[in-house]
Design a protein around this motif. Structure first.
Motif, short mmCIF file in Angstrom:
data_model
loop_
_atom_site.label_atom_id
_atom_site.label_comp_id
_atom_site.label_asym_id
_atom_site.label_seq_id
_atom_site.Cartn_x
_atom_site.Cartn_y
_atom_site.Cartn_z
N ILE A 1 54.15 -0.74 90.35
CA ILE A 1 54.03 -2.00 91.08
C ILE A 1 55.36 -2.73 91.13
O ILE A 1 56.00 -2.94 90.11
N SER A 2 55.76 -3.14 92.35
CA SER A 2 57.02 -3.87 92.48
C SER A 2 56.81 -5.37 92.35
O SER A 2 57.66 -6.07 91.81
N LYS A 3 55.66 -5.88 92.87
CA LYS A 3 55.36 -7.30 92.68
C LYS A 3 53.89 -7.56 92.94
O LYS A 3 53.21 -6.80 93.63
N ILE A 4 53.41 -8.66 92.38
CA ILE A 4 52.04 -9.11 92.58
C ILE A 4 52.10 -10.57 93.02
O ILE A 4 52.75 -11.38 92.37
N GLU A 5 51.45 -10.88 94.13
CA GLU A 5 51.38 -12.25 94.63
C GLU A 5 49.95 -12.76 94.45
O GLU A 5 49.01 -12.14 94.94
N VAL A 6 49.81 -13.88 93.76
CA VAL A 6 48.51 -14.51 93.57
C VAL A 6 48.49 -15.78 94.42
O VAL A 6 49.28 -16.68 94.21
N HIS A 7 47.57 -15.81 95.38
CA HIS A 7 47.49 -16.93 96.30
C HIS A 7 46.60 -18.04 95.74
O HIS A 7 45.83 -17.82 94.81
N LYS A 8 46.71 -19.19 96.33
CA LYS A 8 45.93 -20.36 95.92
C LYS A 8 44.44 -20.07 96.17
O LYS A 8 44.06 -19.58 97.22
N PRO A 9 43.59 -20.39 95.19
CA PRO A 9 42.15 -20.16 95.38
C PRO A 9 41.58 -21.12 96.42
O PRO A 9 42.11 -22.20 96.65
N TYR A 10 40.49 -20.69 97.05
CA TYR A 10 39.79 -21.55 98.01
C TYR A 10 38.29 -21.33 97.87
O TYR A 10 37.85 -20.34 97.30
N ARG A 11 37.53 -22.28 98.36
CA ARG A 11 36.06 -22.19 98.30
C ARG A 11 35.49 -22.05 99.70
O ARG A 11 35.97 -22.68 100.64
N GLU A 12 34.48 -21.20 99.79
CA GLU A 12 33.79 -21.01 101.06
C GLU A 12 32.31 -20.84 100.74
O GLU A 12 31.94 -19.94 99.97
N ASN A 13 31.48 -21.71 101.28
CA ASN A 13 30.04 -21.69 101.02
C ASN A 13 29.74 -21.75 99.52
O ASN A 13 28.85 -21.06 99.02
N GLY A 14 30.51 -22.53 98.79
CA GLY A 14 30.27 -22.70 97.36
C GLY A 14 30.76 -21.56 96.49
O GLY A 14 30.54 -21.55 95.29
#
Length: 82
Positions: free
Chosen positions: A26-39
């Motif tokens: 693995i060269s890199k891991i990107e963790v995006h901002k969490p979001y909510r959809e339908n709870g």
């Protein structure tokens, strides 16, 4: 891609994910901002592999659709050969 396959061939059975394996593949891991959809909480994670970039995996819905098409094609082939 050939470099990646050569690395994969070195490892036949992984019993534990070690830092060495992570650094090897693995060269890199990107963790995006969490979001909510339908709870439901979702969070996108992108993993970039050495030599191949990012690999997009199918969603559960895409996998189910592909599986259903496979079953339908299998049944049609069985009917045509019977």
């Amino acid at each position: 891609m050939e470099k990646f396959i050569a690395k994969v061939k070195k490892v036949t059975e992984i019993e534990e994910l070690t830092p060495e394996l992570v650094h090897e593949f693995i060269s890199k891991i990107e963790v995006h901002k969490p979001y909510r959809e339908n709870g439901v909480r979702y969070q996108q994670i992108d993993i970039y592999y050495h030599g191949v970039g990012i690999i997009r995996l199918a969603t559960a819905e895409e996998m189910e659709t592909a599986f259903q098409k496979h079953i339908e094609n299998k049944q049609k082939n069985e009917q045509n050969t019977a």
